[in-house]
Scaffold this motif. Structure first.
Motif, short mmCIF file in Angstrom:
data_model
loop_
_atom_site.label_atom_id
_atom_site.label_comp_id
_atom_site.label_asym_id
_atom_site.label_seq_id
_atom_site.Cartn_x
_atom_site.Cartn_y
_atom_site.Cartn_z
N LYS A 34 5.28 9.76 7.49
CA LYS A 34 5.59 8.37 7.81
C LYS A 34 5.03 7.36 6.81
O LYS A 34 4.90 6.18 7.13
N TYR A 35 4.68 7.82 5.62
CA TYR A 35 4.32 6.85 4.59
C TYR A 35 5.55 6.04 4.20
O TYR A 35 5.47 4.85 3.92
N ASN A 89 7.42 1.83 4.45
CA ASN A 89 6.73 1.32 3.25
C ASN A 89 7.42 1.75 1.96
O ASN A 89 7.58 2.96 1.71
N SER A 143 6.16 -4.66 1.26
CA SER A 143 6.25 -4.09 2.60
C SER A 143 7.00 -5.07 3.49
O SER A 143 7.22 -6.22 3.14
N GLY A 203 -5.35 -0.76 5.92
CA GLY A 203 -4.69 -1.24 7.12
C GLY A 203 -3.19 -1.04 7.12
O GLY A 203 -2.51 -1.49 8.06
N LEU A 204 -2.64 -0.39 6.10
CA LEU A 204 -1.20 -0.18 6.03
C LEU A 204 -0.73 0.69 7.20
O LEU A 204 -1.36 1.69 7.54
N GLN A 205 0.33 0.29 7.85
CA GLN A 205 0.87 1.03 8.97
C GLN A 205 1.79 2.15 8.47
O GLN A 205 2.71 1.90 7.69
N LEU A 206 1.53 3.37 8.92
CA LEU A 206 2.37 4.50 8.52
C LEU A 206 3.51 4.63 9.52
O LEU A 206 3.47 5.43 10.46
N ASP A 207 4.52 3.80 9.27
CA ASP A 207 5.66 3.75 10.19
C ASP A 207 6.98 4.12 9.51
O ASP A 207 8.05 3.90 10.06
N GLU A 236 5.92 -6.62 5.92
CA GLU A 236 5.05 -7.74 6.24
C GLU A 236 5.01 -8.78 5.12
O GLU A 236 4.63 -9.93 5.35
#
Length: 725
Positions: A560-561, A486, A27, A479-483, A29
């Motif tokens: 948004k995955y 990914n 990711s 806690g993964l952000q669906l932005d 991050e």
């Protein structure tokens, strides 16, 4: 003991041993990422084009790479070497490829122990210390230390010869085991004294798609084809025969019991012997779906086969028996399966009795300790109930969680049974089970170096093109952000009544611990919702499978995955066809495509090995003009268009694959390299001395996964992995 024993029909399924290329992602991050820099188009090894043209219903179809079907030619061998050089030179530029391999190796290195099976005076079980290429079979007497019984790592220097089956006589005094060399479906069978481990006679050779069914201590039944003319790895094998091998006699003298005449011609013939040795049960099929059913009384020297079902449109599997009462799992008049009892003395179909009737959920049944265990698939996860032999419900079994359960198999006299539980974030853990009390206890829990609580799975239901609701399980770190950023791997199969249920893998763990998403939709063509779900994705309805997969990718992007530039698709065998078809139909949907050991030439698949048996799912080009045009309309080899920018693709196959011959992958790669526009790489990775996937050494499996991970990440713009935390 059923170490790796499945029916001949199951072995014929494309999925039975299809490899599952699992790729690791990072990711934003956890990785250093930059936009992919413009690169020059790769210089591929040249692939000559021939002038072969076939005619189907007055339509001319060119097959310029027909010469690659000859797996024995020196020219094909040189092409393989040249292609591998290009591929491995490309992979060598990925700076973090070795880092991924090291992490895979680190996590793979944990002890794995299988559930035990009581044979004679011993408990037998499989064990792998962590990185052994093949698991070792141990045995143990009560109160004694375990000892090695069979070590497949000694079968070959490079670990490519594997143990494919191991069966004991009822008293445990004799054993027969099958080996696979280089991943081939052709097997050898060795017979040993189980106490001394001494080989008793010359091994049997040229055995294919076979179980081992002992008749007392006298001999056993097995199945095979006549060795084909031409290449044993690609030539068509079309007439399966059931043999009886009497101990102490030569294989050439083995008696053919079924399939010897053209009138009895079947592609898949399997045999089981009832626990008491009284009846031989024979299944015979011409396709991977449906089988005829016969029984023979082994206690009478002059007995003949009794036909229970001569039509062959339904599936039957013997579960257990009590005297003349034979219990079969079947989808006969039950698309979601039921358990029936057939009295061998009154075998007509109007006398068949329901023991566990059909329900709304797909049923599979196992037996042990005088009980029956109904494993229901509820939206692709397991629910298990215990019944007695009369079909009376004993209890609902409390499972460790939501996931996939296997086991509850054993002998009638067993007092303890075992089962395994797993899901996408839980390593396969085995449990002992007391069938009298219903109590479970952990038998073996692997010590994998990660925290499963850090991950979560969610099941969603999305809408396919025609409005059908399709389930999909999405797994990732909490806690993964669906932005939409990914990296996501979409894995699918969609065929042959095969169900994709939640299972743990080290490869998926590596991927998810770096922030990647792993998504598995339960496509039509599979068995998650029974025969009707399967039939909704076959022949002239095969496009439903591709539409389901495309809709899964669109769902992941819309929610948004991920995004098109962060989506990879993968699948093996029939799943390789899935990837090939979807990437040629919707090349804009994904960034990376990983078709493994795929069925990619849909006009000629049935001319190789046992491929003709797949016609129930696919149909054939000779079947009708409509079927020919439909197959040609999605066949990956025939739908690569000049100038189209296809996703970065790494086709993978094995040079000894005699299930789905490597010519499929060779031709597809050649078409992509000749026609693809843009600069995305179109590579093929050809594993040597390897087959369709079963028995692949751990060392090769790790290398294959690391290469797939590296290729995927590199083409998603990842330039470096983060330092270990």
């Amino acid at each position: 003991m059923k170490y790796f024993a499945v029916s001949a029909l199951s072995l014929a399924l494309l999925a039975a041993c299809g490899p599952k290329p699992e790729t690791a992602q990072t990711s934003p991050e956890s990785a250093v990422e930059t936009p992919a820099a413009p690169v020059a188009k790769l210089q591929y090894a040249p692939t000559k084009q021939g002038d072969v043209v076939d005619s189907y219903f007055e339509t001319q179809v060119a097959d310029p790479y027909r010469w690659l079907e000859d797996d024995r030619s020196a020219e094909t061998g040189e092409w393989v070497k040249a292609q591998n050089k290009v591929t491995f030179d490309y992979l060598a530029q990925i700076s973090y490829r070795e880092q991924i391999k090291q992490r895979l190796t680190e996590l793979w290195n944990y002890e794995k122990i299988g559930t035990p099976s009581k044979e004679g005076a011993y408990n037998y079980f499989s064990k792998n210390d962590g990185l052994q290429n093949q698991s070792v079979i141990y045995r143990q007497k009560e109160g004694a230390e375990p000892e090695v019984f069979l070590d497949p790592n000694t079968f070959s220097a490079d670990g490519t010869t594997s143990l494919a089956d191991l069966q004991f006589t009822e008293d445990g005094s004799l054993a027969a085991y099958a080996i696979s060399e280089g991943g081939s479906d052709w097997r050898k069978i060795r017979i040993i004294n189980a106490e001394t481990k001494e080989q008793l006679e010359t091994e049997l050779v040229d055995v294919k798609f076979s179980g081992i069914a002992w008749k007392g201590n006298e001999g056993f039944f097995y199945s095979s084809y006549d060795k084909p003319e031409g290449s044993e790895l690609s030539a068509k094998t079309d007439q399966h025969k059931l043999y009886y091998h009497k101990l102490g006699t030569a294989q050439k003298d083995d008696q053919v019991l079924f399939g010897a005449t053209e009138a009895e011609k079947h592609r898949y013939v399997g045999a089981q012997v009832t626990d008491d040795g009284k009846y031989l049960v024979v299944t015979a099929a011409n396709a991977t779906s449906g089988n005829k059913l016969f029984i023979k009384d082994l206690t009478k020297a002059d007995s003949t086969f009794i036909t229970l079902d001569a039509e062959g449109s339904s599936d039957y599997q013997l579960v257990t028996s009590v005297g003349d009462k034979l219990y079969f799992e079947t989808n006969f008049k039950a698309p979601n399966n039921r358990l029936i009892m057939i009295d061998a003395t009154k075998p007509s179909q109007d006398q068949w009795v329901d023991i566990i009737p059909e329900s709304k959920n797909v049923l599979s049944v196992s037996k042990g300790a005088g009980a029956l265990f109904a494993n229901y698939m509820v939206d692709a996860v397991s629910k298990v109930q215990q019944y007695d032999l009369d079909g009376k419900l004993v209890r609902d079994i409390q499972l460790p969680g939501v996931g996939s359960v296997g086991g509850f198999n054993g002998k009638t006299k067993d007092e303890v049974l075992y089962y395994s539980f797993t899901n996408y974030s839980t390593p396969g853990t085995s449990y002992s089970y007391n069938p009298k009390t219903g109590e479970s206890a952990v038998y073996f829990k692997p010590a994998v170096k990660f925290n499963s609580d850090d991950y979560e799975s969610k099941q969603v239901f999305y809408t396919s093109k025609d409005g059908t609701k399709v389930p999909m399980i999405i797994t990732h770190k909490k806690g993964l952000q669906l932005d939409g950023t990914n990296p996501t791997m979409l894995y699918g199969y969609g065929g042959f009544n095969v169900s994709l249920t939640p299972r743990f893998s080290v490869s998926n763990l590596v991927w998810m611990e770096m922030g990647g998403i792993y998504a598995v939709p339960n496509l039509r063509g599979g068995g998650e919702y029974g025969k009707e779900w399967h039939n909704a994705g076959i022949q002239l309805k095969k496009q439903n499978v591709f539409d389901d997969f495309i809709a899964a990718g669109e769902y992941l992007i819309a929610n948004k995955y991920t995004s098109n530039n962060k989506l990879a698709i993968s699948g093996g065998s029939n799943g390789g066809l899935l990837v090939g078809a979807v990437m040629t139909q919707r090349p804009d949907l994904m960034k990376v495509a990983l078709p493994a050991v795929g069925v990619l030439d849909m006009l000629r698949y049935h001319t190789f090995t046992a491929g003709a048996g797949w016609a129930y799912d696919y149909g054939t080009a000779e079947q009708s003009k409509e079927m020919f045009e439909y197959l040609k309309g999605y066949s990956p080899v025939h739908n690569v268009k000049a100038g189209v920018a296809y996703p970065a693709t790494m086709v993978t196959t094995g040079d000894h694959d005699d299930r789905v011959v490597p010519a499929h992958s060779f031709k597809f790669a050649a078409e992509l390299q000749a026609k693809a526009g843009g600069n995305n790489p179109q590579l093929i990775r050809i594993e040597t001395n390897a087959g369709h996937g079963a028995g692949t050494p751990v060392s090769k499996t790790i290398e294959q996964a690391a290469d797939a991970f590296g290729f995927t990440l590199f083409n998603m713009g990842v330039t470096a992995l983060p330092a270990a935390k």
